[in-house]
Design a protein around this motif. Structure first.
Motif, PDB file in Angstrom:
ATOM      1  N   SER A 197      58.114 -11.352 -66.591  1.00  0.00           N
ATOM      2  CA  SER A 197      58.040  -9.676 -67.047  1.00  0.00           C
ATOM      3  C   SER A 197      57.804  -8.520 -66.132  1.00  0.00           C
ATOM      4  O   SER A 197      58.352  -7.792 -65.904  1.00  0.00           O
ATOM      5  N   ILE A 198      56.724  -8.450 -65.609  1.00  0.00           N
ATOM      6  CA  ILE A 198      55.783  -7.677 -65.211  1.00  0.00           C
ATOM      7  C   ILE A 198      56.342  -7.280 -63.907  1.00  0.00           C
ATOM      8  O   ILE A 198      56.955  -6.623 -62.883  1.00  0.00           O
ATOM      9  N   MET A 199      56.809  -9.004 -63.152  1.00  0.00           N
ATOM     10  CA  MET A 199      57.210  -8.291 -61.592  1.00  0.00           C
ATOM     11  C   MET A 199      58.412  -8.229 -62.524  1.00  0.00           C
ATOM     12  O   MET A 199      58.848  -8.266 -60.764  1.00  0.00           O
ATOM     13  N   ASN A 200      59.348  -8.871 -63.146  1.00  0.00           N
ATOM     14  CA  ASN A 200      60.565  -8.240 -63.214  1.00  0.00           C
ATOM     15  C   ASN A 200      61.050  -6.821 -62.745  1.00  0.00           C
ATOM     16  O   ASN A 200      62.178  -6.403 -62.941  1.00  0.00           O
ATOM     17  N   SER A 201      60.313  -6.305 -63.625  1.00  0.00           N
ATOM     18  CA  SER A 201      59.929  -4.575 -63.698  1.00  0.00           C
ATOM     19  C   SER A 201      59.980  -3.879 -62.233  1.00  0.00           C
ATOM     20  O   SER A 201      59.848  -2.859 -62.146  1.00  0.00           O
ATOM     21  N   PHE A 202      59.232  -4.800 -61.507  1.00  0.00           N
ATOM     22  CA  PHE A 202      59.103  -4.301 -60.132  1.00  0.00           C
ATOM     23  C   PHE A 202      60.366  -3.469 -59.235  1.00  0.00           C
ATOM     24  O   PHE A 202      61.042  -4.350 -59.132  1.00  0.00           O
TER      25      PHE A 202
ATOM     26  N   LYS B  53      50.367 -22.096 -74.453  1.00  0.00           N
ATOM     27  CA  LYS B  53      49.511 -21.134 -73.654  1.00  0.00           C
ATOM     28  C   LYS B  53      50.080 -20.726 -71.925  1.00  0.00           C
ATOM     29  O   LYS B  53      50.705 -19.319 -71.823  1.00  0.00           O
ATOM     30  N   LEU B  54      50.712 -21.663 -71.580  1.00  0.00           N
ATOM     31  CA  LEU B  54      50.351 -22.021 -70.618  1.00  0.00           C
ATOM     32  C   LEU B  54      51.712 -21.198 -69.655  1.00  0.00           C
ATOM     33  O   LEU B  54      52.517 -19.994 -69.687  1.00  0.00           O
ATOM     34  N   VAL B  55      52.918 -21.621 -70.703  1.00  0.00           N
ATOM     35  CA  VAL B  55      54.441 -20.840 -70.682  1.00  0.00           C
ATOM     36  C   VAL B  55      54.044 -19.505 -71.487  1.00  0.00           C
ATOM     37  O   VAL B  55      54.547 -18.859 -71.024  1.00  0.00           O
ATOM     38  N   GLU B  56      53.363 -18.844 -72.664  1.00  0.00           N
ATOM     39  CA  GLU B  56      53.349 -17.269 -72.618  1.00  0.00           C
ATOM     40  C   GLU B  56      52.804 -16.875 -71.391  1.00  0.00           C
ATOM     41  O   GLU B  56      53.260 -15.290 -71.003  1.00  0.00           O
ATOM     42  N   HIS B  57      51.701 -17.328 -70.752  1.00  0.00           N
ATOM     43  CA  HIS B  57      51.421 -17.031 -69.446  1.00  0.00           C
ATOM     44  C   HIS B  57      52.450 -16.426 -68.493  1.00  0.00           C
ATOM     45  O   HIS B  57      52.532 -15.634 -67.621  1.00  0.00           O
ATOM     46  N   GLN B  58      53.323 -17.746 -68.037  1.00  0.00           N
ATOM     47  CA  GLN B  58      54.389 -17.596 -67.069  1.00  0.00           C
ATOM     48  C   GLN B  58      55.591 -16.823 -67.414  1.00  0.00           C
ATOM     49  O   GLN B  58      55.917 -15.791 -66.408  1.00  0.00           O
ATOM     50  N   ARG B  59      55.753 -16.155 -68.602  1.00  0.00           N
ATOM     51  CA  ARG B  59      56.936 -15.422 -68.926  1.00  0.00           C
ATOM     52  C   ARG B  59      56.498 -14.277 -68.796  1.00  0.00           C
ATOM     53  O   ARG B  59      56.935 -13.002 -68.756  1.00  0.00           O
ATOM     54  N   GLU B  60      55.291 -13.837 -68.933  1.00  0.00           N
ATOM     55  CA  GLU B  60      55.103 -12.893 -69.034  1.00  0.00           C
ATOM     56  C   GLU B  60      54.505 -12.077 -68.047  1.00  0.00           C
ATOM     57  O   GLU B  60      54.580 -10.863 -67.833  1.00  0.00           O
ATOM     58  N   TYR B  61      53.946 -13.036 -66.467  1.00  0.00           N
ATOM     59  CA  TYR B  61      54.029 -12.372 -65.281  1.00  0.00           C
ATOM     60  C   TYR B  61      54.955 -12.372 -64.628  1.00  0.00           C
ATOM     61  O   TYR B  61      55.544 -11.602 -64.130  1.00  0.00           O
TER      62      TYR B  61
ATOM     63  N   LEU C 105      66.011 -23.531 -67.666  1.00  0.00           N
ATOM     64  CA  LEU C 105      65.647 -23.493 -66.234  1.00  0.00           C
ATOM     65  C   LEU C 105      65.089 -23.344 -65.098  1.00  0.00           C
ATOM     66  O   LEU C 105      64.841 -23.502 -64.166  1.00  0.00           O
ATOM     67  N   THR C 106      65.002 -21.647 -65.453  1.00  0.00           N
ATOM     68  CA  THR C 106      64.194 -21.373 -64.690  1.00  0.00           C
ATOM     69  C   THR C 106      63.065 -21.585 -64.442  1.00  0.00           C
ATOM     70  O   THR C 106      61.761 -20.907 -63.620  1.00  0.00           O
ATOM     71  N   LEU C 107      61.417 -22.027 -65.296  1.00  0.00           N
ATOM     72  CA  LEU C 107      60.711 -22.349 -65.582  1.00  0.00           C
ATOM     73  C   LEU C 107      60.039 -23.053 -64.278  1.00  0.00           C
ATOM     74  O   LEU C 107      60.713 -23.371 -63.694  1.00  0.00           O
ATOM     75  N   LYS C 108      58.912 -22.802 -63.919  1.00  0.00           N
ATOM     76  CA  LYS C 108      57.982 -23.512 -62.616  1.00  0.00           C
ATOM     77  C   LYS C 108      56.894 -24.031 -63.387  1.00  0.00           C
ATOM     78  O   LYS C 108      56.605 -24.147 -64.417  1.00  0.00           O
TER      79      LYS C 108
END
Length: 551
Positions: free
Chosen positions: A546-551, A536-544, A402-405
């Motif tokens: 993950s980066i922001m969730n570590s903030f 690849k698009l969804v891979e990148h969305q999850r990757e960024y 549900l959280t995908l944009k």
């Protein structure tokens, strides 16, 4: 010469409650739509992700459109009525009066719509239980199903709604109750949206585990303890009051209903394909997928044995075709997404005025404009540098996230009609790539699919259809009757009347093929590359993320 006296033609009424309108059709025994009418219904959005409707408004629209399609027809020739509707949640009190599903206490707004996402917290807690019933919804329950919505009502509207509620209906079941006075539920709704199983019924432990034990205490009276198969006759047919409301004779057979997407599947998936040179010819119906594409899209595949597909709802036994297991993939926003992208573009006013001047719809005009700017290229190749991830309203299948944009990659500073046409094309391609993702997931789990059967509003758009053929690599079958959902509802009425021995017999006789669209094999390599980028698009969305969730 003596001419034989022909039997009068038999007719059936199909009534379809969609997201934004109610439609009715008078359909003959051969599957031909003889008359058709439509009326809009109201939607309230009191806050983000809250979508509500009124059961009174919906029933009034059902009555209005039905009266229009049966006007002037000999009532003795109308044999049955079938309903389908969105899987929205209807709440009434113990006297069957509307009950508010909102904090404002407005009782006429008593329907939580299918696309309402208010119960995100509740569905997360339900999924955390990992209860065994979740294996029949792809392993993860959707926020669009009824248990999380019920839990939300209990937790947020305890006094205003929950304690006063007499009955919770899926909208298709509310309609059959309104027509017959019988509170029986359809196997389709309770299996697909409420966790009922045909062999075991309701699972007490599930409802107790998620905090809805009060539904168990009254022996499931509020959510249904009498279940009928789709197409089975309900009660004694139309009540005098409903008959007067609908403009039909009292006692006409009323069928146990279907969810709207399932009615569309019924209207197309069983059609006779002999002579069309299709890979599904002389193959079981399990080689087909029915795709019902409107505001959202559903992908309906059947199998002889249960197939558990990660991220795809089901398997549901006899939920659409009796005796077969159903898996249901889906995309939460398709027609709604295309509309959102096109109408939100800065060049939309220009598109609107030029389409009006040419007496074409905006989408017909966009398709023509793409043909103008493609030059020597195939139209689809125009998006070589423009890519869309289509989950603007979350991912229903196969990622169940549900959280995908939504994402768009490849934008420029250009603001003209050419750019609007390109983003429109890229959005349609993204929806088709999402369909490919769902089909590949189903096939990896054990389905053997070789042909798509499309119906619904988006199937009227030739670009949408061709992109689905090219991107999935499968032929697309369009039904003779564009309104396949209404034909499916009418098939239910035909079965309830007793004029057909089975759903399968009615499907074969009343479902007709119109046109077949073949994939362009020369474009396969391009769309394989587009699909690589898509994933690849969804891979990148999850990757960024993950980066922001570590903030």
């Amino acid at each position: 010469m003596h001419s034989e006296k022909q039997d009068p033609v038999k007719y059936y009424v199909g009534i379809d409650v969609g997201t934004a309108s109610v439609r009715a059709a008078l359909v003959d025994e051969f599957g031909t739509v003889v008359a058709h009418a439509e009326q809009p219904i109201q939607i309230w959005e009191p806050q983000p992700d809250h979508y509500e409707q009124s059961s009174g408004d919906i029933w009034a629209a059902c009555c209005s459109v039905t009266k229009k399609v049966v006007h002037g027809v000999d009532a003795s020739q109308i044999r049955g009525v079938g309903f389908d509707a969105t899987c929205s949640l209807v709440v009434v009190d113990k006297q069957f009066q509307p009950l508010a599903v909102n904090c404002e206490g407005q009782n006429y707004r008593n329907v939580v719509m299918w696309m309402d996402h208010r119960a995100v917290s509740q569905v997360e807690r339900i999924n955390a239980t990992r209860h065994r019933v979740l294996s029949y919804v792809g392993g993860v329950m959707s926020v669009e199903m009824q248990p999380p919505k019920l839990l939300w009502l209990k937790e947020n509207l305890q006094e205003l709604c929950w304690e006063r509620a007499g009955y919770f209906f899926d909208l298709p079941d509310f309609l059959s109750w309104k027509a017959t006075g019988v509170t029986a539920r359809s196997l389709c709704t309770v299996v697909c949206k409420w966790t009922y199983t045909p062999d075991g019924g309701w699972d007490d432990s599930f409802w107790k585990m998620i905090g809805l034990e009060d539904l168990v205490e009254d022996k499931y009276e509020k959510i249904g303890n009498h279940v009928l198969s789709p197409g089975e006759s309900v009660g004694k047919g139309l009540t005098p009051e409903a008959a007067q409301d609908l403009g039909l004779p009292e006692g006409i057979a009323v069928a146990a209903s279907l969810i709207d997407a399932h009615a569309g599947g019924l209207g197309v998936i069983g059609a006779d394909v002999q002579g069309h040179n299709l890979p599904c010819e002389n193959q079981p119906i399990t080689s087909r997928v029915a795709m019902i594409c409107g505001t959202s899209s559903c992908h309906m595949g059947v199998s002889e044995n249960p197939i558990f597909v990660p991220g795809v709802w089901g398997p549901y036994f006899s939920a659409m075709v009796p005796g077969l297991w159903l898996n249901e993939g889906g995309q939460s926003a398709t027609g709604k997404l295309i509309d959102h992208v096109v109408r939100g573009h800065v060049a939309f006013p220009e598109l609107q005025s030029k389409a009006a001047a040419s007496a074409h719809s905006i989408y017909t005009y966009l398709n023509s404009h793409l043909d103008l700017i493609k030059k020597s290229l195939p139209v689809g190749f125009l998006t070589v540098d423009l890519h869309v991830w289509p989950d603007f309203h979350g991912n229903r299948s196969p990622l169940t996230d549900l959280t995908l944009k939504g994402m768009v990659v490849g934008l420029t500073l250009s603001r003209g009609l050419d750019e609007l046409a390109l983003i429109y094309l890229a959005t349609i391609q993204a929806i088709a790539l999402g369909t490919r993702h769902i089909l590949e997931t189903m096939q990896a789990a054990g389905h053997h699919i070789n042909t798509l059967f499309l119906c619904g509003g988006l199937s009227k758009n030739p670009l949408f259809v061709q992109m689905h053929a090219d991107i999935t690599g499968k032929p697309v079958v369009l039904s003779k009757e564009v309104e396949s959902v209404l034909v499916g509802a009418a098939i239910l009425g035909a079965c309830a009347s007793g004029d057909f021995a089975s759903i399968q017999e009615a499907m074969a006789k009343m479902g007709k093929i119109g046109r077949v669209v073949q994939p362009n094999r020369e474009h396969k390599r391009f769309y394989d590359k587009k699909y690589e980028v898509f994933l690849k698009l969804v891979e990148h969305q999850r990757e960024y993320r993950s980066i922001m969730n570590s903030f």
